[in-house]
Design an enzyme around this catalytic site. Structure first.
Site, PDB file in Angstrom:
ATOM      1  N   ASN A  42       0.878  -1.358  -0.153  1.00 52.39           N
ATOM      2  CA  ASN A  42       0.089  -0.264  -0.008  1.00 52.39           C
ATOM      3  C   ASN A  42       0.806   1.228  -0.236  1.00 52.39           C
ATOM      4  O   ASN A  42       1.885   1.377   0.599  1.00 52.39           O
ATOM      5  CB  ASN A  42      -1.123   0.127   1.032  1.00 52.39           C
ATOM      6  CG  ASN A  42      -0.439  -0.067   2.584  1.00 52.39           C
ATOM      7  OD1 ASN A  42       0.570  -0.749   2.659  1.00 52.39           O
ATOM      8  ND2 ASN A  42      -0.933   0.361   3.637  1.00 52.39           N
ATOM      9  N   GLU A  44       0.209   5.241   0.675  1.00 54.26           N
ATOM     10  CA  GLU A  44      -0.736   6.238   1.033  1.00 54.26           C
ATOM     11  C   GLU A  44      -0.188   7.539   0.658  1.00 54.26           C
ATOM     12  O   GLU A  44       0.929   7.658  -0.072  1.00 54.26           O
ATOM     13  CB  GLU A  44      -0.613   6.093   2.457  1.00 54.26           C
ATOM     14  CG  GLU A  44      -1.203   4.736   2.981  1.00 54.26           C
ATOM     15  CD  GLU A  44      -1.584   4.786   4.412  1.00 54.26           C
ATOM     16  OE1 GLU A  44      -1.266   5.569   5.272  1.00 54.26           O
ATOM     17  OE2 GLU A  44      -2.364   3.726   4.988  1.00 54.26           O
ATOM     18  N   CYS A  53      -4.079   0.765  -2.817  1.00 51.09           N
ATOM     19  CA  CYS A  53      -3.982  -0.376  -1.988  1.00 51.09           C
ATOM     20  C   CYS A  53      -2.747  -1.527  -2.506  1.00 51.09           C
ATOM     21  O   CYS A  53      -2.408  -1.261  -3.718  1.00 51.09           O
ATOM     22  CB  CYS A  53      -5.307  -1.140  -2.022  1.00 51.09           C
ATOM     23  SG  CYS A  53      -6.647  -0.386  -1.053  1.00 51.09           S
ATOM     24  N   GLU A  55      -2.894  -4.493  -3.162  1.00 47.89           N
ATOM     25  CA  GLU A  55      -3.501  -5.441  -4.530  1.00 47.89           C
ATOM     26  C   GLU A  55      -3.380  -4.799  -5.516  1.00 47.89           C
ATOM     27  O   GLU A  55      -2.961  -5.348  -6.581  1.00 47.89           O
ATOM     28  CB  GLU A  55      -4.895  -5.954  -3.934  1.00 47.89           C
ATOM     29  CG  GLU A  55      -5.082  -6.658  -2.699  1.00 47.89           C
ATOM     30  CD  GLU A  55      -5.200  -5.860  -1.450  1.00 47.89           C
ATOM     31  OE1 GLU A  55      -4.833  -4.751  -1.480  1.00 47.89           O
ATOM     32  OE2 GLU A  55      -5.955  -6.325  -0.498  1.00 47.89           O
ATOM     33  N   CYS A  86     -10.212  -4.956  -0.028  1.00 45.84           N
ATOM     34  CA  CYS A  86     -11.382  -4.187  -0.080  1.00 45.84           C
ATOM     35  C   CYS A  86     -12.255  -4.227  -1.477  1.00 45.84           C
ATOM     36  O   CYS A  86     -11.668  -4.802  -2.481  1.00 45.84           O
ATOM     37  CB  CYS A  86     -10.841  -2.700  -0.168  1.00 45.84           C
ATOM     38  SG  CYS A  86     -10.153  -1.771  -1.629  1.00 45.84           S
ATOM     39  N   CYS A  89     -10.566  -3.261  -4.807  1.00 56.63           N
ATOM     40  CA  CYS A  89      -9.710  -4.124  -5.269  1.00 56.63           C
ATOM     41  C   CYS A  89     -10.188  -5.359  -5.693  1.00 56.63           C
ATOM     42  O   CYS A  89      -9.793  -6.001  -6.655  1.00 56.63           O
ATOM     43  CB  CYS A  89      -8.726  -4.474  -4.282  1.00 56.63           C
ATOM     44  SG  CYS A  89      -7.471  -3.406  -3.653  1.00 56.63           S
TER      45      CYS A  89
END
Ligand code: THU
Length: 126
Positions: A42, A44, A53, A55, A86, A89
């Site tokens: 991830n 940010e 993310c 993934e 999530c 994803c």
């Protein structure tokens, strides 16, 4: 490549997580049908919505290298126990490989896996 080997690749990818805002580190390892593995973490951003993310980092790396046929993805996090992908994803995984297997590490430490259908039935498509 075993599920545990793919989880180990995700563990290594998590080392590069950039998560100064949430402190929640995630790693992913994506196994392609041709045997290649793409990893992601991830990433940010101070503008929170710009966060990517783990993934999707792995998926976008794979697609940009010509790989769209995914067999499995392993996902780990600093949270301990299973970290489910999530919704965004899941949607992105489904775009390319709706029969992908999703491998997570249980709170007991062993690999557990789900079919994409189990986690994302009736996903959106055009
Ligand atoms: N995150 C992922 O990397 N993958 C997911 O499937 C869910 C959430 C990240 C995004 C953010 O950096 C942090 O976890 C907390 O939401």
């Amino acid at each position: 490549m075993t599920d545990n080997e793919l989880l180990a690749a995700a563990d290594k990818a998590m080392e590069n997580a950039y998560a100064p805002y949430s402190g929640f580190r995630v790693g992913a390892a994506l196994l392609c049908a041709d045997g290649r593995v793409f990893t992601g973490c991830n990433i940010e951003n101070a503008s929170y919505g710009a966060t990517n993310c783990a993934e999707r980092t792995a998926v976008f790396k794979a697609v940009s290298e010509g790989c769209r046929d995914f067999t499995a993805i392993a996902i780990v996090s600093s949270g301990g126990g299973e970290t489910y992908p999530c919704g965004i994803c899941r949607q992105v995984l489904g775009e390319f490989s709706p029969s992908i297997r999703i491998i997570l590490r249980s709170s007991g430490g062993e690999a557990v896996s789900y079919t994409f259908q189990e986690l994302m039935p009736k996903f959106f498509s055009l």
